[in-house]
Enzyme design. Structure first.
Site, PDB file in Angstrom:
ATOM      1  CE  LYS A  23      -4.700   0.670   0.476  1.00  0.00           C
ATOM      2  NZ  LYS A  23      -5.751   0.041  -0.305  1.00  0.00           N
ATOM      3  CB  THR A  68      -3.472  -3.501  -0.060  1.00  0.00           C
ATOM      4  OG1 THR A  68      -4.180  -3.245  -0.651  1.00  0.00           O
ATOM      5  CG2 THR A  68      -2.404  -4.474  -1.166  1.00  0.00           C
ATOM      6  CG  HIS A 264      20.072  26.683 -16.688  1.00  0.00           C
ATOM      7  ND1 HIS A 264      21.388  26.688 -16.036  1.00  0.00           N
ATOM      8  CD2 HIS A 264      19.844  25.439 -17.272  1.00  0.00           C
ATOM      9  CE1 HIS A 264      21.946  25.457 -16.481  1.00  0.00           C
ATOM     10  NE2 HIS A 264      21.007  24.870 -17.269  1.00  0.00           N
TER      11      HIS A 264
END
Length: 304
Positions: A23, A68, A264
């Site tokens: 999970k 789960t 940048h």
């Protein structure tokens, strides 16, 4: 024309390399109340388990599968009864629970990420129950443990955004027919730090204090002294300096990985408007960006 076989119900030509299920992103806010003084830990936890059998893959037999949803509930209950002193100890607790409770679980992997809440503070006085979200570096950890083995613990920092407006340059690089980048002695240096380190298995560790120490070292080597800074001739040099100083100051750390994107900021050309822009107004460029990585470890002789 390619020909495909349909007889893979029982196939001796393939084998499993690695399996796991679990999970992800189990979110918990744990509140510890000591009278009117409250402390919090908000975490997102992901759990992966590897089982000794593969019958769920091979035959669709779920008799060994821990749902789960049960994994999610277990994390919640462990937070209630064990608390969350640090995310590393919490991750170890989860690994140990599944390995000790289910004999057919042969590996447990847990990732925990902490939400960066900081207690309100004014004039040195800390608020008893109020917190502010401060995204100045996210604390995460990864713990993996196999049956009958010790937990392997990694901690890390991510999403730590830093910028300095000078004391950085880039010169002396290779130039070929495709090179348009000019050499520069002075530039902005911005990055979003990702670093991860592995702890020595035989040492007791104050995980919270160690994380704070590493974060301080990262900031120290990036910025330099407050009154004058420190020159960086390349992102690579700054990255390596952080690693060397960290391993020198924190004996609990065995190795360290760092990734630094070179974000940048480009000078905006105002010449068509008759203006000279002397690096005062810059354009933040999200992408593309350079990315510099490096991993160092202690030499064997340095451990003796």
């Amino acid at each position: 024309m390619a020909h495909y076989r349909n007889d893979y119900k029982k196939n001796d030509e393939v084998e499993f390399v690695r399996t796991g299920y679990g999970k992800d992103m189990i979110k918990v806010l744990h509140i510890q109340r000591d009278g009117k003084y409250h402390s919090i830990k908000e975490v997102a936890t992901s759990v992966q388990l590897t089982l000794s059998s593969k019958k769920d893959y091979l035959h669709g037999d779920n008799s060994d599968v821990i749902p789960t949803d049960t994994i999610k509930n277990t994390v919640n209950v462990l937070a209630k009864f064990k608390g969350i002193k640090s995310i590393e100890t919490f991750a170890v607790t989860i690994c140990e629970h599944f390995l000790s409770s289910f004999k057919h679980v042969i590996r447990a992997q847990v990732y925990v990420e902490e939400v960066p809440w900081k207690r309100f503070e004014k004039n040195g006085v800390k608020h008893v129950h109020a917190f502010i979200y401060t995204p100045t570096g996210t604390h995460f950890c990864e713990v993996e443990q196999i049956r009958n083995g010790p937990p392997v613990i990694h901690s890390g920092i991510k999403d730590l955004k830093v910028l300095k407006t000078t004391q950085s340059g880039f010169e002396g690089f290779i130039k070929d027919q495709f090179t348009t980048l000019p050499e520069v002695k002075d530039r902005c240096f911005a990055t979003q730090v990702y670093c991860k380190w592995r702890y020595h298995q035989g040492r007791d560790v104050d995980f919270e204090a160690t994380w704070d120490t590493v974060r301080s070292i990262v900031l120290q080597k990036f910025a330099g002294p407050y009154d004058k800074g420190e020159y960086s001739p390349s992102v690579q040099k700054t990255l390596y300096d952080i690693q060397v100083l960290t391993l020198g100051q924190v004996p609990e750390i065995e190795d360290m990985e760092i990734s630094l994107p070179n974000i940048h900021y480009l000078n905006i050309d105002m010449s068509k408007m008759g203006l000279i822009n002397k690096e005062e107004v810059l354009l933040p460029l999200d992408n593309p960006y350079g990315r510099i990585t490096g991993t160092v470890k202690r030499k064997l002789t340095s451990r003796l």
